[in-house]
Design a protein around this motif. Structure first.
Motif, mmCIF file in Angstrom:
data_model
loop_
_atom_site.group_PDB
_atom_site.id
_atom_site.type_symbol
_atom_site.label_atom_id
_atom_site.label_comp_id
_atom_site.label_asym_id
_atom_site.label_seq_id
_atom_site.Cartn_x
_atom_site.Cartn_y
_atom_site.Cartn_z
ATOM 1 N N UNK A 28 0.776 -1.042 -0.117
ATOM 2 C CA UNK A 28 0.026 0.031 0.097
ATOM 3 C C UNK A 28 0.770 1.156 0.026
ATOM 4 N N UNK A 29 2.076 1.340 -0.248
ATOM 5 C CA UNK A 29 2.994 2.221 -0.036
ATOM 6 C C UNK A 29 3.183 2.752 -1.473
ATOM 7 N N UNK A 30 2.858 2.465 -2.426
ATOM 8 C CA UNK A 30 3.253 2.816 -3.923
ATOM 9 C C UNK A 30 2.359 2.209 -4.964
ATOM 10 N N UNK A 31 2.460 2.893 -6.002
ATOM 11 C CA UNK A 31 1.807 2.238 -7.344
ATOM 12 C C UNK A 31 0.310 2.240 -7.176
ATOM 13 N N UNK A 32 -0.549 1.111 -7.425
ATOM 14 C CA UNK A 32 -1.942 1.261 -7.302
ATOM 15 C C UNK A 32 -2.384 1.008 -5.947
ATOM 16 N N UNK A 214 -6.859 -2.784 -15.155
ATOM 17 C CA UNK A 214 -6.923 -2.526 -16.473
ATOM 18 C C UNK A 214 -5.618 -2.056 -16.888
ATOM 19 N N UNK A 215 -5.465 -0.964 -17.794
ATOM 20 C CA UNK A 215 -4.242 -0.470 -18.141
ATOM 21 C C UNK A 215 -3.972 0.791 -17.402
ATOM 22 N N UNK A 216 -3.032 0.861 -16.536
ATOM 23 C CA UNK A 216 -2.680 1.753 -15.545
ATOM 24 C C UNK A 216 -1.022 2.417 -15.842
ATOM 25 N N UNK A 217 -0.931 3.293 -16.243
ATOM 26 C CA UNK A 217 0.362 4.057 -16.570
ATOM 27 C C UNK A 217 0.678 5.181 -15.624
ATOM 28 N N UNK A 218 2.207 5.174 -15.195
ATOM 29 C CA UNK A 218 2.661 5.785 -14.486
ATOM 30 C C UNK A 218 2.370 7.407 -14.957
ATOM 31 N N UNK A 219 2.590 7.337 -16.278
ATOM 32 C CA UNK A 219 2.554 8.899 -16.803
ATOM 33 C C UNK A 219 0.953 9.483 -16.932
ATOM 34 N N UNK A 228 5.181 9.491 -5.898
ATOM 35 C CA UNK A 228 5.212 9.574 -7.173
ATOM 36 C C UNK A 228 5.269 10.919 -7.612
ATOM 37 N N UNK A 229 5.794 11.276 -8.717
ATOM 38 C CA UNK A 229 5.872 12.569 -9.187
ATOM 39 C C UNK A 229 5.566 12.468 -10.978
ATOM 40 N N UNK A 235 2.773 13.941 -18.755
ATOM 41 C CA UNK A 235 1.357 13.683 -18.721
ATOM 42 C C UNK A 235 1.053 14.048 -20.313
ATOM 43 N N UNK A 236 1.609 15.400 -20.681
ATOM 44 C CA UNK A 236 1.223 15.701 -21.912
ATOM 45 C C UNK A 236 1.608 14.703 -23.159
#
Length: 316
Positions: A28-32, A214-219, A228-229, A235-236
């Motif tokens: 639970x500390x990162x990502x999804x 599903x499809x989950x991207x960092x960007x 996360x930054x 993002x663009x």
């Protein structure tokens, strides 16, 4: 519950209250996992972040508290891949019940070489599947003590195109990282559905539900520094991909629904609405290869042997 409440659409931005409930999110500390924890914390529940890295867990809890005033979050030192440490970790929870556990922690490797856990299991299969299989046994008494405990297993869209090789579950004969990852997530999902069948067979009040992001991207994920930054430029550049996939905040939605929605039943599968890749969460049909009782029984037996785990996982 009134017919009106039963028909009310699920709103990812207006979650039901879960005050007095306790949820454990592995990884639970990162990502999804972070966004699952953040969203669950907004309901007033106590959310426990299971993480082997105390510093990352502290950063995640600070971020959640900054966005959810009065959030009740705490850390549990937990390494899912280290089977010998699980019993002690669960005893450290200090709880008399657990309303839900989210089996989320995972490893995804892109390149060789093949790696192993402390217990000698292939790293992705050993962490993603075997670790959660064994952890369920130690959590069983707490889940049974809740009025209606839930076990939510986080699968992957990648599991749809894979099939388990029961003769080579640990990829000792043929190791291909992406395929091994997909199969480890498929093993998790098969476990979740088989667990539901076994819980029903003994008349348990605990439900086993499966969800995938599903499809989950960092960007495409909103920033939560320092967890996360995402830069404006990232993002663009990712905007075209946003037509098909989404960020990890939205990837958490099906899992959160599987935890909270009172209409959820054991054995169900939840994922994003559009092609299983993006959008609000909905119930999906379970693919036949994920619910094959014969394959699941073989996987269960082998998993029990590899983890030296009781065949009933504490649900008798």
């Amino acid at each position: 519950m009134s017919s009106a409440s039963r028909c009310r659409p699920w709103n990812v931005h207006r979650l039901p209250s879960a005050e007095a409930k306790v949820f454990l999110v592995t990884g639970g500390n990162a990502g999804i996992g972070y966004f699952i924890a953040e969203q669950l914390a907004s309901t007033g529940a106590v959310v426990v972040l299971g993480s082997r890295d105390a510093a990352k867990a502290d950063a995640a809890m600070t971020s959640i508290r900054s966005r959810v005033p009065g959030a009740h979050v705490r850390h549990l030192q937990l390494d899912v891949a280290d089977l010998s440490s699980q019993k002690t970790a669960v005893e450290g929870l200090g709880l008399d019940h657990l309303d839900a556990v989210v089996h989320n922690a995972g490893v995804a490797l892109d390149n060789p070489p093949r790696r192993e856990t402390k217990d000698g299991h292939e790293l992705m299969f050993g962490t993603n599947h075997l670790g959660h299989f064994a952890l369920t046994q130690w959590l069983a008494p707490l889940l049974l003590a809740a009025p209606a405990g839930r076990i939510v297993t986080v699968g992957s869209f990648a599991a749809r195109s894979e099939r388990l090789d029961l003769r080579d579950l640990q990829s000792t004969q043929d190791y291909r990282p992406k395929r091994t990852y997909g199969r480890s997530k498929l093993a998790q999902m098969c476990f979740g559905f088989e667990l539901d069948r076994r819980l029903r067979a003994v008349g348990s009040t605990v439900r086993s539900v499966v969800a995938h992001p599903g499809g989950a991207l960092d960007s495409l994920t909103p920033s939560r520094p320092p967890v996360c930054v995402t830069t404006p430029g990232e993002r663009l550049r990712a905007l075209p991909a946003g037509l098909l996939v989404q960020g990890k905040d939205a990837g958490a939605w099906p899992v959160v629904r599987a935890v909270l929605d009172p209409e959820v039943r054991g054995g169900q599968l939840y994922g994003p609405r559009f092609f299983g890749l993006r959008g609000t969460p909905r119930r999906e049909p379970v693919p036949p290869h994920m619910a094959d009782p014969a394959v699941a029984a073989d996987l269960w037996s082998t998993s029990g042997e590899l983890t030296d785990t009781d065949a009933h996982l504490g649900f008798r």
